[in-house]
Structures are given as structure tokens and as C-alpha cells.
Design a protein around this motif. Structure first.
Motif: not given
Length: 392
Positions: A49-67
């Protein structure tokens, strides 16, 4: 919006967990991506329970897979894909038809009406190119002919999956299917890929010298990254995944004289950004909803159908390459990853899925993402005398 310090702490936890997970996985002779996804499960809401998906993390996730897909595109040239075009087309088509048919039959047998069964089956269809691309990259196998077929098929797969999703969403709304509208959507998607891929690569071949004109040594990288982000956005406007535009941008940049320099300069960006995608993918599984015997049985059946259907579709489509290569291609098409999660989310919001079915579909997407890397790596290592696409 979260306080900046909380976001920075989340980034720290995710990044460190990704490195630890990847290190453990590699010591166990598994691809690092397996450890990163497992790390996400461990630090996510259903475990520590240290991390819960949220908008800022989703954005970074999307940038990561795009790169990541941009970097894969840098190692893929249009002429290389043309050489495997027929096989890639067959793999892409059968990799959609077979999973959709098997998923629909299972869902209807499980008690869903036909229209909802097709929505459930849509979650079985789209391959997550990011998972397979990372494994191929880690193993240095991007130049193999099987890899070219997988990447080409993933583009076709994405186009057909988006079209199919439009069909099943229309059915849930009780709307009529207009063949003309579907043909327009298909034409736009195919046209976007064809025009950008064909015109873009030729323009780069003729005019890549202009990348040398800016004085700053990183200017070529910043220019092609702008191209990457722009085409990723345009892909979404044409109903495709952003990673398709990123892949096309990388393929265009691969025609430049600075190709090797660009590959070298993107490595630090990949090391920083791509772990976020795989860890966030892992945090989305809710283990609590999978605690019952019924849910575990359903998950086993659904995951089995998901693996077998893609493996069979990819194998049949690539059979012209030989049984061993066809098996590698089929396995490379298995992971669903974020695509299955997105479709499951749409089904939940549309009232098609219960929370339990949603959890099963998400878990299936993640299990296929975790099971594929070690199996694909094993198949590639056992394959003697790999067929390499010669340099263009």
C-alpha cells in the motif's frame, strides 16, 4: 492535486522498487521487466500500500512507454518491416480474430449475453507492444526476423483492436452498426500509419542533414523527441494508441545519419522513465478481489484462453517462417498489459463487468505481461542460428 513532496516520495519509492525488482529478476535469469511489474504488485494498494496509481503517475507511465516504443522504432527501418509485411499482416489479423472468437465463446458460456460477451472478448484482443519490445531490447533481439514480424503485427493489431472496440461499445449502447462509419475509422487509422511511415521516412532520408544545423550537440535529440510527442498525440486523435505514433517517430528518425548517436542519447531517458510504466502496471492489480476459489478458477481459465488464443493466432500467421520462429512470434504477441486494463475499465464504467470480473480481466492482463518475458526469453535463447534482418 497532491503536494509536491508526496509526488517526489512516490517517484522515489517507484524508481527504487523498480531497480530492486529488476536486479532480483536478472539474478534469477529473468528479464528485468518481470521484476519491475512484480515490484509494482508488492508496493501497490493490494500489498504494502505504499503507492496508489494517480494522475501524475499515470502521466509518467505513459511518457515512459512512449519513449520505449520510440527507442524501438529507432532500431527498426521501414525497409525491414516491408520484408516481413505478409507475415506481420497475417499475425496481426489472426492475432485478433482467434482471441476474440475464443473470448466471446467463453464469456457467453459463462452466462454473459452475446453483446456483453463481445465486450469481454475485446479485452483478450490487443497486444501490449511495450512489454514484448522491452524483452526484445534487453535480449538484443530487435534485428531478428521474428522481432520485425511482432512489431509490424502489433501496429496492425492495434488498428483492428481499436476498430473492434468501437463496434462492441456501439453494441452496448444499443446503437446500430454503420458499416460506412467503421470503414471511415479503419481508413483513417490505416491512412495515418501508411502516410506517416512512408512519407516521413522518405523525407528524413533526403533531408536529415538539417538535424546537424543547430549548434547545440543535443539538438538532434530534442528535435526527434518533439516529433515523437507530436506523433504520439496525433495517434490518439486517429483512435490509435499513443505508442504507435511514438514507434513511427522512431522509425522515421532511424533513417537519419545521426541514428547511432540518437540511440546512445536516448538510453539515459529510458533508464529513468520506462520503469514507471511497468511498476504502475503492477500496482493496478487488486489481489483482494481474487481471494475466492471462484475468482481464482475464472482467472486460471481466462489467462489460459488469453495465452493459447494469441499463441495460436500468432503461430498460424507466422507459420511461413517455420514452426520454431512461428512459436516465438506467437509468444511475443501474448502480453495484454495496459491495453486489457483500459478495456476492462471501460467495461466496468459501462456496467458490463462486475468488480470481480473486472479484477479478473486486469489480473489476466498483468499475468500475461509477467509470464511472457521469461517464456519469450527462453524460446529466443533456445532458437539456434537466429535469422537476422540485414542492414538496410
Amino acid at each position: 492535486m497532491q503536494h509536491a513532496s508526496e509526488i517526489l516520495l512516490s517517484l522515489f519509492v517507484i524508481f527504487v522498487a523498480a531497480q530492486i525488482g529488476a536486479e532480483i529478476a536478472q539474478r534469477l535469469r529473468l528479464p528485468g521487466v518481470v521484476g519491475e511489474i512484480a515490484a509494482g504488485c508488492a508496493i501497490g494498494p493490494s500489498a504494502l500500500g505504499w503507492i496508489a496509481p494517480n494522475e501524475p503517475l499515470e502521466v509518467l507511465s505513459e511518457i515512459g512507454v512512449v519513449l520505449l516504443l520510440f527507442a524501438v522504432g529507432l532500431e527498426t527501418r521501414l525497409d525491414d518491416l516491408k520484408r516481413v509485411g505478409r507475415s506481420a499482416f497475417m499475425v496481426g489479423v489472426l492475432g485478433v480474430v482467434v482471441p476474440f472468437a475464443m473470448g466471446t465463446l467463453w464469456a457467453h458460456g459463462a452466462g454473459f449475453p452475446w453483446n456483453k460477451s463481445m465486450f469481454v472478448a475485446a479485452a483478450f484482443v490487443a497486444t501490449s507492444a511495450g512489454i514484448t519490445a522491452r524483452v526484445l531490447q534487453e535480449l538484443g533481439a530487435l534485428r531478428r526476423i521474428e522481432s520485425r514480424v511482432i512489431l509490424g503485427a502489433a501496429v496492425i493489431d492495434d488498428i483492428l483492436a481499436m476498430l473492434l472496440l468501437g463496434v462492441v461499445v456501439s453494441l452496448q449502447a444499443g446503437g446500430e452498426l454503420h458499416v460506412g462509419n467503421l470503414l471511415v475509422v479503419l481508413g483513417e487509422a490505416v491512412g495515418f500509419v501508411a502516410v506517416i511511415g512512408w512519407v516521413g521516412t522518405r523525407m528524413m532520408r533526403r533531408g536529415s542533414a538539417w538535424l546537424d544545423r543547430p549548434i547545440h550537440p543535443l539538438s538532434p535529440l530534442t528535435v526527434v523527441l518533439a516529433l515523437c510527442l507530436g506523433l504520439a498525440f496525433l495517434s490518439t486523435e486517429f483512435g490509435l494508441a499513443a505508442i504507435i505514433g511514438a514507434f513511427l517517430a522512431g522509425m522515421i528518425a532511424s533513417e537519419s545519419r545521426q541514428r547511432e548517436t540518437l540511440e546512445h542519447q536516448t538510453q539515459p531517458l529510458l533508464a529513468l522513465m520506462t520503469p514507471f510504466f511497468f511498476v504502475i502496471t503492477g500496482t493496478k492489480v487488486d489481489l483482494a478481489l481474487l481471494g475466492s476459489r471462484e475468482a481464482l478458477l475464472m482467472l486460471t481459465v481466462v489467462t489460459g484462453i488469453a495465452i493459447v488464443s494469441k499463441l495460436v493466432g500468432g503461430f498460424l500467421g507466422a507459420l511461413g517462417l517455420g514452426p520454431r520462429a512461428a512459436t516465438i512470434v506467437g509468444m511475443g504477441m501474448v502480453p495484454r498489459g495496459e491495453v486489457g486494463v483500459v478495456i476492462a475499465s471501460l467495461g466496468l464504467s459501462a456496467g458490463v463487468f462486475t468488480n470481480q470480473v473486472y479484477a479478473v480481466i486486469v489480473a489476466m492482463s498483468l499475468l500475461t505481461a509477467m509470464l511472457t518475458p521469461p517464456l519469450l526469453a527462453w524460446l529466443l535463447r533456445r532458437s539456434p542460428e537466429p535469422r537476422i534482418v540485414p542492414p538496410s
